[in-house]
Design a protein around this motif. Structure first.
Motif, PDB file in Angstrom:
ATOM      1  N   MET A 143       1.102  -1.330   0.086  1.00 52.57           N
ATOM      2  CA  MET A 143       0.185   0.433   0.144  1.00 52.57           C
ATOM      3  C   MET A 143       0.863   1.625  -0.063  1.00 52.57           C
ATOM      4  O   MET A 143       1.877   1.347   0.625  1.00 52.57           O
ATOM      5  N   ASN A 144       0.817   2.141  -1.159  1.00 51.93           N
ATOM      6  CA  ASN A 144       1.865   3.114  -0.710  1.00 51.93           C
ATOM      7  C   ASN A 144       0.684   4.281   0.597  1.00 51.93           C
ATOM      8  O   ASN A 144      -0.310   4.594   0.591  1.00 51.93           O
ATOM      9  N   ILE A 145       1.677   5.480  -0.344  1.00 52.05           N
ATOM     10  CA  ILE A 145       1.859   6.422   1.180  1.00 52.05           C
ATOM     11  C   ILE A 145       0.249   7.134   0.993  1.00 52.05           C
ATOM     12  O   ILE A 145      -0.338   7.620   2.154  1.00 52.05           O
ATOM     13  N   PHE A 146      -0.079   7.722  -0.299  1.00 50.43           N
ATOM     14  CA  PHE A 146      -0.862   8.362  -0.548  1.00 50.43           C
ATOM     15  C   PHE A 146      -2.050   7.027   0.013  1.00 50.43           C
ATOM     16  O   PHE A 146      -3.138   7.677   0.862  1.00 50.43           O
ATOM     17  N   GLN A 147      -2.539   6.327   0.091  1.00 55.99           N
ATOM     18  CA  GLN A 147      -3.368   5.407   0.017  1.00 55.99           C
ATOM     19  C   GLN A 147      -3.578   5.717   2.175  1.00 55.99           C
ATOM     20  O   GLN A 147      -4.447   4.996   2.824  1.00 55.99           O
ATOM     21  N   ILE A 148      -2.155   5.755   2.470  1.00 57.21           N
ATOM     22  CA  ILE A 148      -2.074   5.503   4.060  1.00 57.21           C
ATOM     23  C   ILE A 148      -2.896   6.504   4.546  1.00 57.21           C
ATOM     24  O   ILE A 148      -2.891   6.663   5.753  1.00 57.21           O
ATOM     25  N   PHE A 149      -2.341   7.621   4.142  1.00 53.75           N
ATOM     26  CA  PHE A 149      -2.890   8.828   4.346  1.00 53.75           C
ATOM     27  C   PHE A 149      -4.125   9.238   4.340  1.00 53.75           C
ATOM     28  O   PHE A 149      -5.541   9.932   4.836  1.00 53.75           O
ATOM     29  N   SER A 150      -5.099   8.461   3.274  1.00 52.94           N
ATOM     30  CA  SER A 150      -6.091   8.477   2.694  1.00 52.94           C
ATOM     31  C   SER A 150      -6.984   7.912   3.434  1.00 52.94           C
ATOM     32  O   SER A 150      -7.889   8.084   4.631  1.00 52.94           O
ATOM     33  N   LEU A 151      -6.285   6.827   4.452  1.00 55.33           N
ATOM     34  CA  LEU A 151      -7.424   5.950   5.696  1.00 55.33           C
ATOM     35  C   LEU A 151      -6.919   6.345   6.634  1.00 55.33           C
ATOM     36  O   LEU A 151      -7.730   6.572   8.016  1.00 55.33           O
ATOM     37  N   SER A 152      -6.385   7.178   7.194  1.00 58.38           N
ATOM     38  CA  SER A 152      -6.042   7.949   8.285  1.00 58.38           C
ATOM     39  C   SER A 152      -6.483   8.848   7.866  1.00 58.38           C
ATOM     40  O   SER A 152      -7.289   9.386   8.928  1.00 58.38           O
ATOM     41  N   PHE A 153      -7.275   9.975   7.402  1.00 60.42           N
ATOM     42  CA  PHE A 153      -7.754  10.930   7.055  1.00 60.42           C
ATOM     43  C   PHE A 153      -9.167   9.660   7.153  1.00 60.42           C
ATOM     44  O   PHE A 153     -10.075  11.557   8.125  1.00 60.42           O
ATOM     45  N   ASP A 154      -9.491   9.653   6.356  1.00 58.13           N
ATOM     46  CA  ASP A 154     -10.938   8.853   6.692  1.00 58.13           C
ATOM     47  C   ASP A 154     -11.001   8.162   8.674  1.00 58.13           C
ATOM     48  O   ASP A 154     -12.148   8.509   9.341  1.00 58.13           O
ATOM     49  N   ALA A 155      -9.999   8.223   9.533  1.00 59.43           N
ATOM     50  CA  ALA A 155     -10.874   7.610  10.859  1.00 59.43           C
ATOM     51  C   ALA A 155     -10.372   8.592  11.518  1.00 59.43           C
ATOM     52  O   ALA A 155     -11.176   9.233  12.347  1.00 59.43           O
ATOM     53  N   LEU A 156     -10.171  10.069  10.887  1.00 57.02           N
ATOM     54  CA  LEU A 156      -9.993  11.402  11.891  1.00 57.02           C
ATOM     55  C   LEU A 156     -10.994  11.588  11.501  1.00 57.02           C
ATOM     56  O   LEU A 156     -11.821  12.340  11.983  1.00 57.02           O
ATOM     57  N   LYS A 157     -11.748  11.733  10.310  1.00 61.04           N
ATOM     58  CA  LYS A 157     -13.548  11.906  10.186  1.00 61.04           C
ATOM     59  C   LYS A 157     -14.576  11.288  11.406  1.00 61.04           C
ATOM     60  O   LYS A 157     -15.412  11.775  10.980  1.00 61.04           O
ATOM     61  N   GLU A 158     -14.010   9.991  11.272  1.00 70.65           N
ATOM     62  CA  GLU A 158     -14.721   9.145  12.197  1.00 70.65           C
ATOM     63  C   GLU A 158     -14.866   9.725  13.390  1.00 70.65           C
ATOM     64  O   GLU A 158     -16.359   9.493  14.221  1.00 70.65           O
ATOM     65  N   ARG A 159     -13.873  10.795  13.485  1.00 72.75           N
ATOM     66  CA  ARG A 159     -14.426  11.287  15.055  1.00 72.75           C
ATOM     67  C   ARG A 159     -14.270  13.079  14.736  1.00 72.75           C
ATOM     68  O   ARG A 159     -13.489  13.446  15.310  1.00 72.75           O
ATOM     69  N   LYS A 160     -14.951  13.253  14.749  1.00 73.49           N
ATOM     70  CA  LYS A 160     -14.540  14.491  13.952  1.00 73.49           C
ATOM     71  C   LYS A 160     -14.597  15.728  15.215  1.00 73.49           C
ATOM     72  O   LYS A 160     -14.037  16.309  14.943  1.00 73.49           O
ATOM     73  N   VAL A 161     -15.532  15.473  16.036  1.00 72.74           N
ATOM     74  CA  VAL A 161     -14.712  16.499  16.806  1.00 72.74           C
ATOM     75  C   VAL A 161     -13.991  16.445  18.218  1.00 72.74           C
ATOM     76  O   VAL A 161     -13.371  17.414  18.218  1.00 72.74           O
ATOM     77  N   ARG A 162     -13.033  14.777  18.563  1.00 75.28           N
ATOM     78  CA  ARG A 162     -12.339  14.817  18.682  1.00 75.28           C
ATOM     79  C   ARG A 162     -11.112  15.664  18.063  1.00 75.28           C
ATOM     80  O   ARG A 162      -9.986  15.477  18.329  1.00 75.28           O
TER      81      ARG A 162
END
Length: 414
Positions: free
Chosen positions: A1-20
């Protein structure tokens, strides 16, 4: 998995916890905004000081008498007499030194001005009025001003004295008569005495950046000697070297004559002292901003560690299907970096705006009209890199913790 996919997954994880995630980003924003704004204000203040001193004559040395001791007699009494009396003999000796272009004698003292029922306490700078151009080459006067060199009743006011800050009505205008009072202690009787004289305002000086004359009034030496009871003993000499390159030589020659019995100050020495103070003060303020940024780092640790605890089964599942420790580590570090990038970028933008707002709110008045924040690219890059770097560092432990979870233990976690 390349770095762009890693950052995409990380961003999605952050969006799931928007307030925090938003609150964590806000912590980084506050720290980086403070550092950006204070860096800009510090650099702007330094540039403002340099600009103010660039308006002064770089070839002037301020010579004063050194006191015999720093304390007066036990039980009070008048201060000790100076070791060297600045009189015409001293003026002649200094004027004869190599590379000395001129020696300007001055009397100084605290006086009270009375005008239209109002009174103002200020400083008098009694010199040949024409020599003002030697001390402050960029000096300008308001329209209608005139320099009456040999008129003992003429007085020149600084703009601050003529138009006191905060007052709508001028204290004095050109052509107006003023009463000047000087209060002193008679050395023979020990009694407090007063000398008064009427003057006519012949000119008003615009601000020059030279504190010696920007907060004072000026009249010629004849009036100063008489009103201030100086008896030909000068308070200071302003020695003009032929150019700025010869200031150090002239200072050395004066030291050869009088040693430490005389005080010598140059604009460069004053500027260096102010710059040292400004640098120390800026460092202190930036340390406070750094604390705020570190608090943001603690927030990142808390957020990511909580995220790890909440996603243990998810981590176990990824490991069960073949995800390596390095991938899990990269995934959580990418979340920390994303928080840092968003926080640093928004913080820099907010800090730049905040710097101008702070200047507009607090740096008011003619003396601070040229003060503007200066945001150097190197300073901005430093703040951005520090914010992102601290965010990654703060996320290192939670990321390491997540990467070391055994998949069997993680899958059993409810």
């Amino acid at each position: 998995m390349n770095i762009f996919q890693i950052f995409s997954l990380s961003f999605d994880a952050l969006k799931e916890r928007k307030v925090r995630s938003a609150l964590t980003v806000l912590m980084v924003v506050v720290g980086s905004a403070l550092m950006t704004a204070l860096n800009g204000l510090g650099a702007g203040f330094g540039a403002f000081i340099d600009d103010q001193f660039s308006q002064l004559a770089p070839n002037i040395l301020f010579v004063t008498s050194a006191q015999q001791s720093s304390q007066g007699p036990i039980g009070g009494g008048p201060p000790p007499a100076p070791k060297i009396t600045l009189n015409e003999a001293v003026v002649s000796r200094i004027r004869s030194l190599p590379f000395v272009d001129d020696v300007i004698q001055s009397y100084q003292g605290q006086i009270t001005l009375q005008s239209r029922g109002k009174s103002v306490d200020t400083t008098v700078f009694s010199i040949d009025p024409q020599k003002l151009y030697v001390i402050a080459p960029t000096i300008k006067f308001v329209e209608g001003s005139s320099i009456r060199q040999n008129d003992p009743s003429a007085i020149i006011l600084s703009d601050r004295v003529a138009n006191p800050p905060g007052d709508d009505v001028p204290f004095a205008t050109i052509g107006q008569s003023l009463r000047v009072t000087y209060t002193f202690v008679d050395p023979d009787t020990g009694k407090q005495e007063e000398e008064s004289k009427s003057f006519v305002v012949s000119g008003i000086m615009k601000p020059t950046g030279n504190p010696t004359i920007d907060n004072a009034v000026v009249f010629n030496r004849v009036s100063g000697d008489a009103l201030l009871n100086k008896a030909g003993k000068y308070d200071a000499l302003l020695v003009a070297a032929e150019d700025g390159d010869h200031v150090a030589i002239v200072e050395e020659e004066i030291r050869k004559l009088y040693g430490n019995d005389i005080g010598i100050t140059t604009p460069e020495a004053i500027l260096e002292t102010i710059q040292q103070f400004t640098s120390g003060f800026t460092s202190f303020i930036l340390s406070i901003a750094l604390v705020a940024l570190l608090v943001g780092g603690v927030g990142i640790i808390t957020t990511l560690y909580t995220s790890v605890m909440e996603r243990i089964r998810e981590i176990g599942t990824m490991k069960a299907i073949g995800a390596q420790n390095g991938f899990i580590l990269s995934l959580f570090l990418a979340e920390a970096m994303t928080i840092g990038i968003f926080g640093a970028t928004l913080g820099m933008a907010l800090g730049i705006v905040g710097g101008y707002v702070l200047v507009a709110s607090f740096a008011q008045g003619p003396d601070a009209s040229g003060l503007t924040p200066v945001f150097l690219p190197t300073d901005l890059a430093y703040v951005w890199a520090l914010s992102v770097g601290l965010s990654i560092l703060a996320g290192s432990y939670p990321a390491w913790k997540a990467s070391r979870l055994p998949p069997i233990v993680a899958l059993r976690r409810e």
